[in-house]
Design a protein around this motif. Structure first.
Motif, PDB file in Angstrom:
ATOM      1  N   MET A   1      50.421  17.547  10.309  1.00 21.01           N
ATOM      2  CA  MET A   1      50.514  18.649   9.326  1.00 21.01           C
ATOM      3  C   MET A   1      49.378  19.860   9.772  1.00 21.01           C
ATOM      4  SD  MET A   1      49.466  18.578   5.499  1.00 21.01           S
ATOM      5  CE  MET A   1      49.670  20.217   4.584  1.00 21.01           C
ATOM      6  N   LEU A   2      49.787  20.737   9.984  1.00 21.59           N
ATOM      7  CA  LEU A   2      48.906  22.039  10.174  1.00 21.59           C
ATOM      8  C   LEU A   2      48.561  22.789   9.209  1.00 21.59           C
ATOM      9  CD1 LEU A   2      50.461  23.086  13.781  1.00 21.59           C
ATOM     10  CD2 LEU A   2      48.505  21.506  13.332  1.00 21.59           C
ATOM     11  N   ILE A   3      47.220  23.381   9.217  1.00 23.37           N
ATOM     12  CA  ILE A   3      46.750  24.141   8.027  1.00 23.37           C
ATOM     13  C   ILE A   3      46.548  25.551   8.598  1.00 23.37           C
ATOM     14  CG2 ILE A   3      44.823  24.808   6.429  1.00 23.37           C
ATOM     15  CD1 ILE A   3      44.253  21.693   6.517  1.00 23.37           C
ATOM     16  N   LYS A   4      47.154  26.642   8.219  1.00 24.16           N
ATOM     17  CA  LYS A   4      46.944  28.179   8.697  1.00 24.16           C
ATOM     18  C   LYS A   4      45.569  28.601   8.040  1.00 24.16           C
ATOM     19  CE  LYS A   4      48.819  32.499   9.428  1.00 24.16           C
ATOM     20  NZ  LYS A   4      50.099  33.304   9.289  1.00 24.16           N
ATOM     21  N   LEU A   5      44.517  28.853   8.899  1.00 19.66           N
ATOM     22  CA  LEU A   5      43.341  29.513   8.497  1.00 19.66           C
ATOM     23  C   LEU A   5      43.459  30.856   8.258  1.00 19.66           C
ATOM     24  CD1 LEU A   5      40.986  27.455  10.925  1.00 19.66           C
ATOM     25  CD2 LEU A   5      41.624  26.891   9.052  1.00 19.66           C
ATOM     26  N   PRO A  13      44.026  19.143  10.942  1.00 20.21           N
ATOM     27  CA  PRO A  13      42.870  18.557  10.265  1.00 20.21           C
ATOM     28  C   PRO A  13      42.218  17.024  10.804  1.00 20.21           C
ATOM     29  CG  PRO A  13      44.611  19.144   8.414  1.00 20.21           C
ATOM     30  CD  PRO A  13      45.125  19.283   9.870  1.00 20.21           C
ATOM     31  N   ALA A  14      43.203  16.578  11.425  1.00 20.72           N
ATOM     32  CA  ALA A  14      43.091  15.156  12.033  1.00 20.72           C
ATOM     33  C   ALA A  14      41.892  15.408  13.380  1.00 20.72           C
ATOM     34  CB  ALA A  14      44.250  14.559  12.750  1.00 20.72           C
ATOM     35  N   ALA A  15      41.846  16.667  13.884  1.00 23.24           N
ATOM     36  CA  ALA A  15      40.859  17.002  14.980  1.00 23.24           C
ATOM     37  C   ALA A  15      39.527  17.304  14.433  1.00 23.24           C
ATOM     38  CB  ALA A  15      41.599  18.111  15.586  1.00 23.24           C
ATOM     39  N   GLY A  48      33.801  29.128  12.626  1.00 21.77           N
ATOM     40  CA  GLY A  48      33.737  29.527  11.220  1.00 21.77           C
ATOM     41  C   GLY A  48      34.975  29.444  10.470  1.00 21.77           C
ATOM     42  N   VAL A  49      34.689  29.177   9.070  1.00 26.79           N
ATOM     43  CA  VAL A  49      35.662  28.992   8.309  1.00 26.79           C
ATOM     44  C   VAL A  49      35.295  29.553   6.875  1.00 26.79           C
ATOM     45  CG1 VAL A  49      36.699  26.738   9.240  1.00 26.79           C
ATOM     46  CG2 VAL A  49      34.959  26.719   7.300  1.00 26.79           C
ATOM     47  N   THR A  50      36.458  29.974   6.100  1.00 30.87           N
ATOM     48  CA  THR A  50      36.235  30.723   4.617  1.00 30.87           C
ATOM     49  C   THR A  50      36.293  29.646   3.844  1.00 30.87           C
ATOM     50  OG1 THR A  50      38.387  31.150   4.507  1.00 30.87           O
ATOM     51  CG2 THR A  50      37.139  32.801   5.517  1.00 30.87           C
ATOM     52  N   GLU A  51      35.525  30.079   2.480  1.00 31.98           N
ATOM     53  CA  GLU A  51      35.726  29.170   1.162  1.00 31.98           C
ATOM     54  C   GLU A  51      37.181  28.791   1.109  1.00 31.98           C
ATOM     55  OE1 GLU A  51      33.802  30.313  -2.273  1.00 31.98           O
ATOM     56  OE2 GLU A  51      32.243  31.016  -1.193  1.00 31.98           O
ATOM     57  N   ALA A  52      38.273  29.687   1.079  1.00 35.01           N
ATOM     58  CA  ALA A  52      39.508  29.046   0.917  1.00 35.01           C
ATOM     59  C   ALA A  52      40.338  28.289   2.043  1.00 35.01           C
ATOM     60  CB  ALA A  52      40.601  30.365   0.921  1.00 35.01           C
ATOM     61  N   ASP A  53      39.539  28.356   3.287  1.00 36.79           N
ATOM     62  CA  ASP A  53      39.886  27.325   4.485  1.00 36.79           C
ATOM     63  C   ASP A  53      39.542  26.150   4.116  1.00 36.79           C
ATOM     64  OD1 ASP A  53      41.128  29.412   5.982  1.00 36.79           O
ATOM     65  OD2 ASP A  53      39.053  29.577   7.202  1.00 36.79           O
ATOM     66  N   ILE A  54      38.183  26.061   3.592  1.00 36.77           N
ATOM     67  CA  ILE A  54      37.585  24.657   3.011  1.00 36.77           C
ATOM     68  C   ILE A  54      38.482  23.874   1.967  1.00 36.77           C
ATOM     69  CG2 ILE A  54      35.379  23.437   2.259  1.00 36.77           C
ATOM     70  CD1 ILE A  54      33.582  25.732   3.842  1.00 36.77           C
ATOM     71  N   GLU A  55      38.788  24.788   0.938  1.00 36.60           N
ATOM     72  CA  GLU A  55      39.681  24.260   0.081  1.00 36.60           C
ATOM     73  C   GLU A  55      41.103  23.919   0.540  1.00 36.60           C
ATOM     74  OE1 GLU A  55      40.097  27.242  -3.047  1.00 36.60           O
ATOM     75  OE2 GLU A  55      37.787  27.360  -3.345  1.00 36.60           O
ATOM     76  N   ARG A  56      41.661  24.458   1.475  1.00 38.77           N
ATOM     77  CA  ARG A  56      42.822  23.937   2.067  1.00 38.77           C
ATOM     78  C   ARG A  56      42.573  22.619   2.781  1.00 38.77           C
ATOM     79  NH1 ARG A  56      43.919  29.377   2.360  1.00 38.77           N
ATOM     80  NH2 ARG A  56      43.062  29.893   4.345  1.00 38.77           N
ATOM     81  N   ILE A  57      41.538  22.469   3.544  1.00 37.32           N
ATOM     82  CA  ILE A  57      41.137  21.279   4.515  1.00 37.32           C
ATOM     83  C   ILE A  57      41.136  20.180   3.356  1.00 37.32           C
ATOM     84  CG2 ILE A  57      39.452  20.279   5.769  1.00 37.32           C
ATOM     85  CD1 ILE A  57      39.150  23.210   7.163  1.00 37.32           C
ATOM     86  N   ALA A  58      40.233  20.629   2.254  1.00 34.94           N
ATOM     87  CA  ALA A  58      40.049  19.392   1.572  1.00 34.94           C
ATOM     88  C   ALA A  58      41.477  18.652   0.646  1.00 34.94           C
ATOM     89  CB  ALA A  58      39.012  20.012   0.155  1.00 34.94           C
ATOM     90  N   ALA A  59      42.167  19.885   0.362  1.00 36.95           N
ATOM     91  CA  ALA A  59      43.581  19.574  -0.233  1.00 36.95           C
ATOM     92  C   ALA A  59      44.145  18.679   0.733  1.00 36.95           C
ATOM     93  CB  ALA A  59      44.160  20.884  -0.649  1.00 36.95           C
ATOM     94  N   SER A  60      44.472  19.075   1.967  1.00 42.04           N
ATOM     95  CA  SER A  60      45.237  18.209   3.167  1.00 42.04           C
ATOM     96  C   SER A  60      44.647  16.776   3.182  1.00 42.04           C
ATOM     97  CB  SER A  60      45.022  18.989   4.239  1.00 42.04           C
ATOM     98  OG  SER A  60      45.607  18.337   5.392  1.00 42.04           O
ATOM     99  N   ALA A  61      43.322  16.614   3.090  1.00 50.89           N
ATOM    100  CA  ALA A  61      42.495  15.271   3.045  1.00 50.89           C
ATOM    101  C   ALA A  61      42.975  14.506   2.004  1.00 50.89           C
ATOM    102  CB  ALA A  61      41.059  15.594   3.384  1.00 50.89           C
ATOM    103  N   ALA A  62      42.947  15.359   0.894  1.00 47.17           N
ATOM    104  CA  ALA A  62      43.384  14.376  -0.612  1.00 47.17           C
ATOM    105  C   ALA A  62      44.750  14.116  -0.242  1.00 47.17           C
ATOM    106  CB  ALA A  62      43.180  15.520  -1.768  1.00 47.17           C
TER     107      ALA A  62
END
Length: 76
Positions: A1-5, A13-15, A48-62
């Motif tokens: 699964m890929l996340i668009k930043l 996210p696995a990387a 660099g990432v934004t707060e929204a990116d961090i939220e998407r990464i966290a949601a993906s991990a969840a």
């Protein structure tokens, strides 16, 4: 699964080794290729990432679950 930043890049996210919300940086487990034509690697393993990116990464991990062998499993 890929996340668009927010930057437009796609992220697997696995990387990621970890994401620092204090520094607003995400760090890769392995060096990343800066330019695929000359294969120069980035000196810094973070980007660099934004707060929204961090939220998407966290949601993906969840959405994934760590199994006994340590591999993430997608529950979706």
């Amino acid at each position: 699964m890929l996340i668009k930043l927010d930057s437009g890049y796609l992220l697997n996210p696995a990387a990621l080794a970890y994401v620092s919300s204090d520094e607003m940086l995400a760090y890769f487990k392995q060096p990343v290729i800066k330019d695929k034509d000359d294969c120069q690697t980035l000196r810094c393993f973070g980007f660099g990432v934004t707060e929204a990116d961090i939220e998407r990464i966290a949601a993906s991990a969840a959405n994934g679950e760590v199994t006994d062998d340590g591999e993430a499993r997608d529950e979706g």
